[in-house]
Write a protein that holds these residues in place. Structure first.
Motif, PDB file in Angstrom:
ATOM      1  N   LEU A  78      37.872  35.492  36.846  1.00  0.00           N
ATOM      2  CA  LEU A  78      36.746  35.497  35.919  1.00  0.00           C
ATOM      3  C   LEU A  78      35.559  34.723  36.480  1.00  0.00           C
ATOM      4  CD1 LEU A  78      38.607  34.953  32.527  1.00  0.00           C
ATOM      5  CD2 LEU A  78      37.653  37.081  33.421  1.00  0.00           C
ATOM      6  N   PHE A  79      35.830  33.610  37.149  1.00  0.00           N
ATOM      7  CA  PHE A  79      34.747  32.811  37.715  1.00  0.00           C
ATOM      8  C   PHE A  79      34.033  33.569  38.825  1.00  0.00           C
ATOM      9  CE2 PHE A  79      33.239  29.766  40.923  1.00  0.00           C
ATOM     10  CZ  PHE A  79      32.305  29.083  40.154  1.00  0.00           C
ATOM     11  N   ILE A  80      34.813  34.188  39.720  1.00  0.00           N
ATOM     12  CA  ILE A  80      34.206  34.959  40.811  1.00  0.00           C
ATOM     13  C   ILE A  80      33.469  36.170  40.262  1.00  0.00           C
ATOM     14  CG2 ILE A  80      34.706  36.331  42.867  1.00  0.00           C
ATOM     15  CD1 ILE A  80      37.089  34.465  43.391  1.00  0.00           C
ATOM     16  N   GLY A  81      34.093  36.816  39.256  1.00  0.00           N
ATOM     17  CA  GLY A  81      33.448  37.983  38.659  1.00  0.00           C
ATOM     18  C   GLY A  81      32.147  37.656  37.967  1.00  0.00           C
ATOM     19  N   SER A  82      32.035  36.426  37.463  1.00  0.00           N
ATOM     20  CA  SER A  82      30.807  36.039  36.763  1.00  0.00           C
ATOM     21  C   SER A  82      29.598  36.043  37.694  1.00  0.00           C
ATOM     22  CB  SER A  82      30.978  34.653  36.143  1.00  0.00           C
ATOM     23  OG  SER A  82      31.103  33.661  37.153  1.00  0.00           O
ATOM     24  N   ASN A  83      29.840  35.875  38.994  1.00  0.00           N
ATOM     25  CA  ASN A  83      28.739  35.897  39.950  1.00  0.00           C
ATOM     26  C   ASN A  83      28.181  37.290  40.168  1.00  0.00           C
ATOM     27  OD1 ASN A  83      28.861  33.084  40.597  1.00  0.00           O
ATOM     28  ND2 ASN A  83      30.727  33.490  41.752  1.00  0.00           N
ATOM     29  N   PHE A  84      28.955  38.309  39.765  1.00  0.00           N
ATOM     30  CA  PHE A  84      28.514  39.689  39.958  1.00  0.00           C
ATOM     31  C   PHE A  84      28.142  40.375  38.641  1.00  0.00           C
ATOM     32  CE2 PHE A  84      31.489  38.606  43.348  1.00  0.00           C
ATOM     33  CZ  PHE A  84      30.760  38.936  44.481  1.00  0.00           C
ATOM     34  N   LEU A  85      28.683  39.880  37.532  1.00  0.00           N
ATOM     35  CA  LEU A  85      28.467  40.528  36.240  1.00  0.00           C
ATOM     36  C   LEU A  85      27.299  39.937  35.458  1.00  0.00           C
ATOM     37  CD1 LEU A  85      32.178  40.855  35.075  1.00  0.00           C
ATOM     38  CD2 LEU A  85      30.739  42.596  36.140  1.00  0.00           C
ATOM     39  N   GLY A  86      26.760  38.815  35.882  1.00  0.00           N
ATOM     40  CA  GLY A  86      25.653  38.192  35.169  1.00  0.00           C
ATOM     41  C   GLY A  86      25.766  36.689  35.230  1.00  0.00           C
ATOM     42  N   SER A  87      24.871  36.040  34.524  1.00  0.00           N
ATOM     43  CA  SER A  87      24.890  34.587  34.532  1.00  0.00           C
ATOM     44  C   SER A  87      26.112  34.061  33.796  1.00  0.00           C
ATOM     45  CB  SER A  87      23.620  34.046  33.878  1.00  0.00           C
ATOM     46  OG  SER A  87      23.618  34.332  32.494  1.00  0.00           O
ATOM     47  N   ILE A  88      26.579  32.887  34.205  1.00  0.00           N
ATOM     48  CA  ILE A  88      27.744  32.282  33.560  1.00  0.00           C
ATOM     49  C   ILE A  88      27.458  32.000  32.096  1.00  0.00           C
ATOM     50  CG2 ILE A  88      29.218  30.235  33.530  1.00  0.00           C
ATOM     51  CD1 ILE A  88      28.990  30.090  36.508  1.00  0.00           C
TER      52      ILE A  88
END
Length: 209
Positions: A78-88
């Protein structure tokens, strides 16, 4: 931001101390969350309501090692994906909103479960009717209402995450229903004496810990 606030409250080293305090508080919160989730997975694995591997503990440290590794792995994804899906911040906002939707559903389901599980003894006394029948039923109806009226006001992504996660839960429930049927069928609460006297015969009376 924290440094500036710390300088205003406590000039000099105040900013640095505030940053350290927030960091330690964040670490403590993460550890608390990790312990809570892994213990839940461990208990469910032990009771065979999810794969039994979650119910295994480390032979040396006696901790739910497999459950901990799974939670850490999911968190990293989820943390790594947050860098590609939008801002945390945006992802956290959507996740929190979807969790609120799931909580409303969960509490509604819990209220319905109480009424259904104890339906045979609801009318044995006025106290039973109020605290086992009426009160949980009203609570369930209220949470269903909250669940329904909240959906139109939420973003599409929040609704998809919230309801989608609930739908995914149906899969393990079906897979492990037969294996864990005895767990789901037993009384979830330790009943007072007047309720025990009228409880169905052959039901496990041991309190759940």
């Amino acid at each position: 931001m924290l440094g500036v606030l710390g300088e205003v409250i406590w000039p000099g080293v105040g900013g640095k101390i505030l940053i350290v305090a927030v960091m330690l508080s964040t670490i403590a919160t993460l550890e608390t969350t990790l312990i809570q989730v892994t213990r839940t997975l461990f208990a469910m694995g032990r009771d065979h309501t999810i794969p039994a591997a979650f119910g295994h503990s480390h032979p040396k440290w006696r901790t739910p090692a497999f459950a901990t590794l799974v939670v850490v792995g999911v968190s990293l994804v989820l943390f790594i994906g947050s860098n590609f899906l939008g801002s945390i911040g945006e992802i956290l906002n959507n996740a929190i909103s979807s969790i609120g939707l799931q909580i409303a559903f969960y509490y509604a389901l819990a209220g319905i479960a109480v009424v259904v599980a104890y339906r045979k003894i609801i009318f044995k006394s006025v106290k039973n009717f109020i605290f086992i029948g009426l009160w949980p039923a009203l609570g369930a109806l209220f949470m269903v209402w909250i669940f329904v009226v909240s959906i139109p006001s939420l973003d599409t992504i929040v609704v998809v995450i919230g309801i989608g996660a609930l739908a995914l839960g149906i899969v393990p429930m079906i897979l492990f229903w037969k294996k864990g049927k005895a767990y789901f069928s037993r009384r979830p609460l330790e009943l007072p004496d007047e309720l025990d006297a009228t409880a169905p015969a052959g039901v496990d009376d041991a309190p759940v810990k």
